[in-house]
Design an enzyme around this catalytic site. Structure first.
Site, mmCIF file in Angstrom:
data_model
loop_
_atom_site.group_PDB
_atom_site.id
_atom_site.type_symbol
_atom_site.label_atom_id
_atom_site.label_comp_id
_atom_site.label_asym_id
_atom_site.label_seq_id
_atom_site.Cartn_x
_atom_site.Cartn_y
_atom_site.Cartn_z
ATOM 1 N N TYR A 241 44.273 1.155 115.591
ATOM 2 C CA TYR A 241 44.870 0.409 114.485
ATOM 3 C C TYR A 241 43.761 0.182 113.462
ATOM 4 N N THR B 69 41.050 -3.142 109.169
ATOM 5 C CA THR B 69 39.877 -3.834 108.601
ATOM 6 C C THR B 69 38.855 -2.857 108.026
ATOM 7 N N SER C 204 40.058 -10.346 106.455
ATOM 8 C CA SER C 204 41.088 -11.385 106.286
ATOM 9 C C SER C 204 42.003 -11.061 105.116
ATOM 10 N N GLU D 18 42.490 -10.280 114.994
ATOM 11 C CA GLU D 18 43.898 -10.611 114.720
ATOM 12 C C GLU D 18 44.010 -11.831 113.821
ATOM 13 N N ASP E 262 41.119 -14.425 111.480
ATOM 14 C CA ASP E 262 40.162 -15.511 111.685
ATOM 15 C C ASP E 262 40.933 -16.824 111.864
HETATM 16 C C1 LIG Z 1 45.085 -5.786 122.110
HETATM 17 C C2 LIG Z 1 44.294 -6.894 121.493
HETATM 18 C C3 LIG Z 1 43.027 -6.403 120.840
HETATM 19 C C4 LIG Z 1 42.926 -6.967 119.488
HETATM 20 C C5 LIG Z 1 42.001 -6.165 118.641
HETATM 21 C C6 LIG Z 1 41.994 -6.660 117.252
HETATM 22 C C7 LIG Z 1 42.709 -6.105 116.292
HETATM 23 C C8 LIG Z 1 42.637 -6.611 114.911
HETATM 24 O O1 LIG Z 1 41.917 -7.523 114.596
HETATM 25 S S1 LIG Z 1 43.643 -5.830 113.787
HETATM 26 C C9 LIG Z 1 43.308 -6.585 112.228
HETATM 27 C C10 LIG Z 1 43.886 -7.957 112.148
HETATM 28 N N1 LIG Z 1 43.720 -8.484 110.824
HETATM 29 C C11 LIG Z 1 44.167 -9.652 110.468
HETATM 30 O O2 LIG Z 1 44.730 -10.379 111.263
HETATM 31 C C12 LIG Z 1 44.022 -10.006 109.022
HETATM 32 C C13 LIG Z 1 44.352 -11.432 108.730
HETATM 33 N N2 LIG Z 1 44.955 -11.554 107.412
HETATM 34 C C14 LIG Z 1 46.325 -11.605 107.213
HETATM 35 O O3 LIG Z 1 47.096 -11.544 108.166
HETATM 36 C C15 LIG Z 1 46.879 -11.755 105.820
HETATM 37 O O4 LIG Z 1 46.221 -11.093 104.886
HETATM 38 C C16 LIG Z 1 47.026 -13.235 105.438
HETATM 39 C C17 LIG Z 1 48.184 -13.761 106.233
HETATM 40 C C18 LIG Z 1 45.806 -14.067 105.738
HETATM 41 C C19 LIG Z 1 47.280 -13.374 103.924
HETATM 42 O O5 LIG Z 1 48.246 -12.447 103.483
HETATM 43 P P1 LIG Z 1 48.501 -12.059 101.927
HETATM 44 O O6 LIG Z 1 49.588 -11.108 101.812
HETATM 45 O O7 LIG Z 1 47.243 -11.715 101.275
HETATM 46 O O8 LIG Z 1 48.862 -13.309 101.267
HETATM 47 P P2 LIG Z 1 49.791 -14.446 101.155
HETATM 48 O O9 LIG Z 1 49.069 -15.541 101.779
HETATM 49 O O10 LIG Z 1 50.092 -14.461 99.714
HETATM 50 O O11 LIG Z 1 51.136 -14.158 101.954
HETATM 51 C C20 LIG Z 1 52.289 -13.736 101.347
HETATM 52 C C21 LIG Z 1 53.469 -14.248 102.075
HETATM 53 O O12 LIG Z 1 53.561 -13.548 103.294
HETATM 54 C C22 LIG Z 1 53.618 -14.438 104.379
HETATM 55 N N3 LIG Z 1 52.968 -13.773 105.499
HETATM 56 C C23 LIG Z 1 51.679 -13.469 105.644
HETATM 57 N N4 LIG Z 1 51.492 -12.840 106.802
HETATM 58 C C24 LIG Z 1 52.706 -12.720 107.392
HETATM 59 C C25 LIG Z 1 53.142 -12.153 108.613
HETATM 60 N N5 LIG Z 1 52.276 -11.590 109.449
HETATM 61 N N6 LIG Z 1 54.455 -12.193 108.887
HETATM 62 C C26 LIG Z 1 55.336 -12.775 108.062
HETATM 63 N N7 LIG Z 1 54.956 -13.349 106.886
HETATM 64 C C27 LIG Z 1 53.670 -13.306 106.575
HETATM 65 C C28 LIG Z 1 52.886 -15.647 103.897
HETATM 66 O O13 LIG Z 1 53.250 -16.766 104.640
HETATM 67 C C29 LIG Z 1 53.377 -15.711 102.473
HETATM 68 O O14 LIG Z 1 54.689 -16.246 102.490
HETATM 69 P P3 LIG Z 1 55.243 -17.074 101.267
HETATM 70 O O15 LIG Z 1 54.379 -18.286 101.161
HETATM 71 O O16 LIG Z 1 56.653 -17.424 101.657
HETATM 72 O O17 LIG Z 1 55.159 -16.202 100.081
HETATM 73 C C1 LIG Z 2 35.887 -7.509 118.635
HETATM 74 C C2 LIG Z 2 36.682 -7.236 117.407
HETATM 75 C C3 LIG Z 2 37.697 -6.279 117.467
HETATM 76 C C4 LIG Z 2 38.410 -5.950 116.315
HETATM 77 N N1 LIG Z 2 39.359 -4.962 116.369
HETATM 78 C C5 LIG Z 2 39.977 -4.571 115.232
HETATM 79 C C6 LIG Z 2 40.918 -3.493 115.248
HETATM 80 O O1 LIG Z 2 41.212 -2.909 116.302
HETATM 81 N N2 LIG Z 2 41.474 -3.112 114.079
HETATM 82 C C7 LIG Z 2 41.193 -3.730 112.901
HETATM 83 O O2 LIG Z 2 41.729 -3.326 111.876
HETATM 84 N N3 LIG Z 2 40.334 -4.778 112.861
HETATM 85 C C8 LIG Z 2 39.719 -5.206 113.980
HETATM 86 N N4 LIG Z 2 38.843 -6.256 113.954
HETATM 87 C C9 LIG Z 2 38.571 -6.918 112.678
HETATM 88 C C10 LIG Z 2 39.148 -8.328 112.611
HETATM 89 O O3 LIG Z 2 40.531 -8.304 112.513
HETATM 90 C C11 LIG Z 2 38.525 -9.071 111.428
HETATM 91 O O4 LIG Z 2 37.151 -9.208 111.679
HETATM 92 C C12 LIG Z 2 39.189 -10.425 111.262
HETATM 93 O O5 LIG Z 2 40.481 -10.284 110.749
HETATM 94 C C13 LIG Z 2 38.368 -11.385 110.380
HETATM 95 O O6 LIG Z 2 38.169 -10.829 109.151
HETATM 96 P P1 LIG Z 2 36.706 -10.746 108.489
HETATM 97 O O7 LIG Z 2 35.811 -10.083 109.455
HETATM 98 O O8 LIG Z 2 36.921 -10.150 107.165
HETATM 99 O O9 LIG Z 2 36.224 -12.234 108.333
HETATM 100 P P2 LIG Z 2 35.976 -13.013 106.982
HETATM 101 O O10 LIG Z 2 37.293 -13.243 106.325
HETATM 102 O O11 LIG Z 2 34.940 -12.369 106.187
HETATM 103 O O12 LIG Z 2 35.471 -14.392 107.554
HETATM 104 C C14 LIG Z 2 34.151 -14.926 107.349
HETATM 105 C C15 LIG Z 2 34.258 -16.451 107.195
HETATM 106 O O13 LIG Z 2 34.944 -16.758 105.994
HETATM 107 C C16 LIG Z 2 35.990 -17.684 106.229
HETATM 108 N N5 LIG Z 2 37.103 -17.410 105.301
HETATM 109 C C17 LIG Z 2 37.587 -16.204 104.926
HETATM 110 N N6 LIG Z 2 38.613 -16.354 104.065
HETATM 111 C C18 LIG Z 2 38.786 -17.681 103.893
HETATM 112 C C19 LIG Z 2 39.702 -18.466 103.146
HETATM 113 N N7 LIG Z 2 40.661 -17.919 102.392
HETATM 114 N N8 LIG Z 2 39.600 -19.807 103.210
HETATM 115 C C20 LIG Z 2 38.672 -20.372 103.978
HETATM 116 N N9 LIG Z 2 37.764 -19.678 104.725
HETATM 117 C C21 LIG Z 2 37.829 -18.350 104.683
HETATM 118 C C22 LIG Z 2 36.387 -17.460 107.681
HETATM 119 O O14 LIG Z 2 36.971 -18.638 108.242
HETATM 120 C C23 LIG Z 2 35.047 -17.123 108.325
HETATM 121 O O15 LIG Z 2 34.419 -18.334 108.674
HETATM 122 C C24 LIG Z 2 38.126 -6.612 115.096
HETATM 123 C C25 LIG Z 2 37.129 -7.594 115.058
HETATM 124 C C26 LIG Z 2 36.409 -7.901 116.190
HETATM 125 C C27 LIG Z 2 35.339 -8.955 116.111
#
Ligand SMILES: CCCCC/C=C/C(=O)SCCNC(=O)CCNC(=O)[C@H](O)C(C)(C)COP(=O)(O)OP(=O)(O)OC[C@H]1O[C@@H](n2cnc3c(N)ncnc32)[C@H](O)[C@@H]1OP(=O)(O)O
Ligand SMILES: Cc1cc2nc3c(=O)[nH]c(=O)nc-3n(C[C@H](O)[C@H](O)[C@H](O)COP(=O)(O)OP(=O)(O)OC[C@H]3O[C@@H](n4cnc5c(N)ncnc54)[C@H](O)[C@@H]3O)c2cc1C
Length: 661
Positions: free
Chosen positions: A132, A135, A141, A421, A423
């Site tokens: 997936y 990032t 984020s 998934e 922060d």
């Molecule tokens: C097997 C386990 C291993 C795991 C390995 C790890 C994998 C990963 O980490 S994959 C990468 C994961 N990345 C993230 O989680 C990124 C986090 N950021 C976000 O999810 C979003 O960008 C956000 C939610 C922080 C902000 O979204 P954005 O579109 O920029 O902005 P808005 O805040 O304007 O949102 C618009 C609107 O959409 C609603 N919303 C946001 N997310 C969701 C969602 N997932 N589902 C449904 N609705 C969502 C948000 O509430 C806003 O709604 P309204 O206020 O009604 O407009």
């Molecule tokens: C072990 C691991 C596995 C991962 N696996 C995957 C994967 O499989 N696929 C994938 O796509 N990604 C993956 N990721 C990435 C992960 O999803 C991101 O690291 C995560 O979503 C956080 O985003 P960032 O690194 O940009 O943090 P940042 O957003 O840069 O966060 C840095 C700091 O800024 C703060 N911050 C950021 N925005 C705001 C805000 N709006 N208001 C206040 N504070 C804020 C945060 O709280 C944090 O303290 C993985 C990460 C790790 C560590």
């Protein structure tokens, strides 16, 4: 010999019945029990030297285990449920987690029927392996800030995937670094020079023949991560595209489509469904938090019953450290939290399935609540679990710092869950937005439902005062729920009032974000407390089982109340006297749980293999095992260490004119 036998005899409840409550059903228990023993008894799944391996050796070993697990799944004709349990008990982060946990769900959730028909059979048979890739180096984020582009070329009916800057390099995706052949890659869609936001694309990355990157693809591992062993079994990767072409039908088109003539069409489903995989995975992370926490708590509880310090009287044994109230005050809330997270996880899985069914019937009304619940509970449970694992390490004193305690590696594997998934702070801010929206709509006639239905009682909750007069009154569920509801509503309303003082709401939101996060935490804690209380309304068979769960539920909410006393007092719901009574009741519950503590962790039914901890072993025979393990450390292979003759002997033999020995 069972050194914990006396502890086990003290139990006042039916442990076998509690095992079924913990597993969720008799069937789930039987599957888990059988598969965990199968893994534990198979030398192919040994993991006791993992923290001593260098990265390359460690990684190769993970590849071997993943292939072996796949072979066992086939040879034994395991069902999907059994296979997923097997991967869980193998207990080693691997590319397969992302393949099954994110790549497949992304195609299922965002692909059209046709796309699912094409790609899922290949993925199910592991004829392709996926990751997936969302990032990037510059953005995680802020998903809207991703820079990778997917530009439609109408001449060839293809998308051109490109990384225009260094910061647009994909960075972090698990399984990408060395293994994945394909990825669901998130990129900004551009048609005819016009941008249409972030979309997912299935992109082949490596050849299925020789595993070399395809032309235009640069890919590798991002390097060592925190801790020994731990998450270093995973190949988190870096990826760049140089104008890589993919057919148009590899854009995941359930939410929106690009037609042959380059028209962008949006289905009548909300745009946010592009984020659907994250909602799904956040729900699974909540469901898993109780596993990681219960594992650490098992180690700390068993060891606390074995370990003795001070208090010997007339030459008798010293006090078991579990009998110190300070130890109980640190350990029992974590034991209670493990059970609380189990039940809220079960409920969240139900909510997720419910919203999925509604979406299929084009009912999108509960999507915002599902997003807020998955985001908020993911944040709450992972923060508490990571902190809880570290607390368990400290609860084990010096020995907790040894890798053989299992706790350092458990912490190192688990702690990134606070970041991946989403922060945890960023996710709580999403909950806060949802709460502020709810408060602003209260006068509009729109009735708040589900987890925010308490907001409908705002007038009553703003006025109400706690009626507790004696410590036992804190055992009344209605009293407790009202306390947590009043605190949550008052904190949300206070934030909303402060926000209204700003002419620019976004500026106000940024300025007040620390308070908003606290309001979001209060709301999420209310959800966990209420789902634990709901669980206790069910018919729970087994001698004493319900009573133990009631005690744990009490410990969970009274500990929170004590920890966040400031919130409850500041919102004037409680008096200081009532807060003190809550603390009296909390101590009484510790006393009630103490004789059952070891049996309560036995109820998790973990094998010694899964725990991977000398301190937490079932028989409590800690000291001989620690002593033996020390001698097995490679550093003890020779009496005189390598390097002695080069670096130590010359020091001992040096002639210093200042020091005459
Ligand atoms: C097997 C386990 C291993 C795991 C390995 C790890 C994998 C990963 O980490 S994959 C990468 C994961 N990345 C993230 O989680 C990124 C986090 N950021 C976000 O999810 C979003 O960008 C956000 C939610 C922080 C902000 O979204 P954005 O579109 O920029 O902005 P808005 O805040 O304007 O949102 C618009 C609107 O959409 C609603 N919303 C946001 N997310 C969701 C969602 N997932 N589902 C449904 N609705 C969502 C948000 O509430 C806003 O709604 P309204 O206020 O009604 O407009
Ligand atoms: C072990 C691991 C596995 C991962 N696996 C995957 C994967 O499989 N696929 C994938 O796509 N990604 C993956 N990721 C990435 C992960 O999803 C991101 O690291 C995560 O979503 C956080 O985003 P960032 O690194 O940009 O943090 P940042 O957003 O840069 O966060 C840095 C700091 O800024 C703060 N911050 C950021 N925005 C705001 C805000 N709006 N208001 C206040 N504070 C804020 C945060 O709280 C944090 O303290 C993985 C990460 C790790 C560590």
């Amino acid at each position: 010999m069972d050194y914990l036998a006396d502890e086990r005899k003290k139990a006042e409840f039916d442990v076998d019945e509690m095992k079924i409550v913990w597993a969720g059903s008799r069937h789930a228990f039987e599957v888990s029990d059988r598969i965990s023993k199968l893994v534990a008894n198979d030398p192919g799944f040994r993991k006791d030297t993992r923290t001593m391996l260098a990265r390359k050796e460690l990684f190769k070993n993970t590849l071997r285990k993943a292939a072996y697990a796949w072979k066992r799944i086939h040879d034994l004709h395991l069902s999907e449920e059994e296979a997923s349990r097997l991967r869980f008990y193998v207990d080693e982060p691997a590319y397969t987690d992302l393949h099954w946990g994110m790549f497949v769900p992304a195609i299922k959730g965002q692909g059209t029927d046709e796309q699912q028909k094409k790609w899922l059979p290949l993925a199910y048979k592991m004829q392709i392996i996926g990751c997936y890739a969302q990032t990037e180096l510059g953005h995680g984020s802020n998903v809207q800030g991703l820079e990778t582009t997917a530009t439609f070329d109408p001449q060839t009916d293809e998308f051109v995937i490109h990384s225009p800057t260094l910061t647009s390099s994909k960075w972090w995706p698990g399984g990408l670094g060395k293994v994945s052949t394909h990825g669901v890659v998130y990129a900004r869609l551009i048609i005819n020079g016009e941008e249409h936001g972030i979309h997912g694309f299935i992109v082949q990355l490596r050849s299925l023949e020789d595993h070399l990157p395809l032309p235009g693809v640069t890919v590798g591992d991002i390097g060592m991560k925190f801790g020994n062993g731990a998450y270093n079994t995973m190949d988190n990767g870096v990826l760049r595209f140089d104008h890589v072409r993919i057919p148009r039908n590899q854009m995941l088109m359930r939410v929106s489509q690009v037609t042959r003539d380059g028209k962008y069409k949006q289905s009548d489903v909300p745009r946010q469904l592009v984020y659907g995989t994250m909602v799904y995975v956040r729900q699974t992370i909540v469901a898993d938090a109780s596993c990681a926490l219960s594992r650490a708590v098992t180690i700390a509880t068993r060891y606390s019953a074995v370990r003795r310090q001070f208090g010997s009287q007339n030459g008798g044994p010293e006090t078991q450290v579990i009998d110190y109230k300070t130890q109980q005050n640190r350990l029992f809330p974590l034991l209670a939290s493990a059970y609380a997270f189990k039940f809220v996880g079960e409920w969240l899985t139900w909510l997720y399935n419910d919203v999925t069914q509604r979406l299929q019937a084009s009912d999108f009304s509960t999507l915002p609540e599902a997003h807020a619940c998955t985001a908020g509970l993911k944040s709450l449970t992972t923060t508490a679990t990571a902190d809880g694992i570290e607390e368990c390490r400290k609860l084990c004193g010096g020995h907790g710092y040894l890798c053989s305690s299992g706790l350092p590696e458990l912490f190192a594997v688990y702690v990134p869950a606070c970041t991946y998934e989403g922060d945890n702070t960023v996710l709580l801010l999403q909950v806060a937005r949802f709460l502020m929206k709810t408060v602003s709509q209260l006068g509009s006639g729109k009735k708040p439902l589900g987890t925010i239905s308490y907001m409908g009682k705002i007038e009553h909750l703003m006025q109400s005062r706690c009626t507790v007069q004696k410590a036992e009154d804190w055992l009344k569920p209605s009293q407790v729920l009202e306390a947590f509801e009043a605190r949550a509503v008052k904190m949300a309303v206070s934030c909303a009032k402060n926000l209204s003082k700003f002419t620019n709401p976004e500026e106000g939101f940024a300025e007040l974000s620390a308070d908003l996060v606290e309001a979001a935490v209060a709301h999420c804690q209310l959800i966990v407390v209420s789902k634990f209380i709901d669980k206790l309304q069910q018919d729970i068979p087994g001698k004493g089982v319900k009573q133990q769960l009631e005690a744990l539920c009490g410990i969970y909410y009274l500990y929170l109340l004590h920890k966040h006393q400031g919130d409850f007092l500041a919102t004037s719901y409680l008096t200081p006297k009532q807060a003190a009574l809550a603390n009296d009741q909390l101590r009484a519950l510790y006393t009630k749980v103490r004789p059952n503590a070891v049996a309560l962790v036995d109820s998790f039914n973990y094998t010694d293999h899964f725990l991977g901890s000398i301190l937490g072993c079932y028989d409590g025979n800690v000291y001989p095992k620690l002593y033996d393990a020390a001698w097995k450390d490679p550093l003890n292979d020779s009496v005189v260490p390598e390097g002695y003759h080069e670096y130590v002997r010359p020091l001992l033999k040096q002639q210093l004119h200042t020091a005459k020995l």
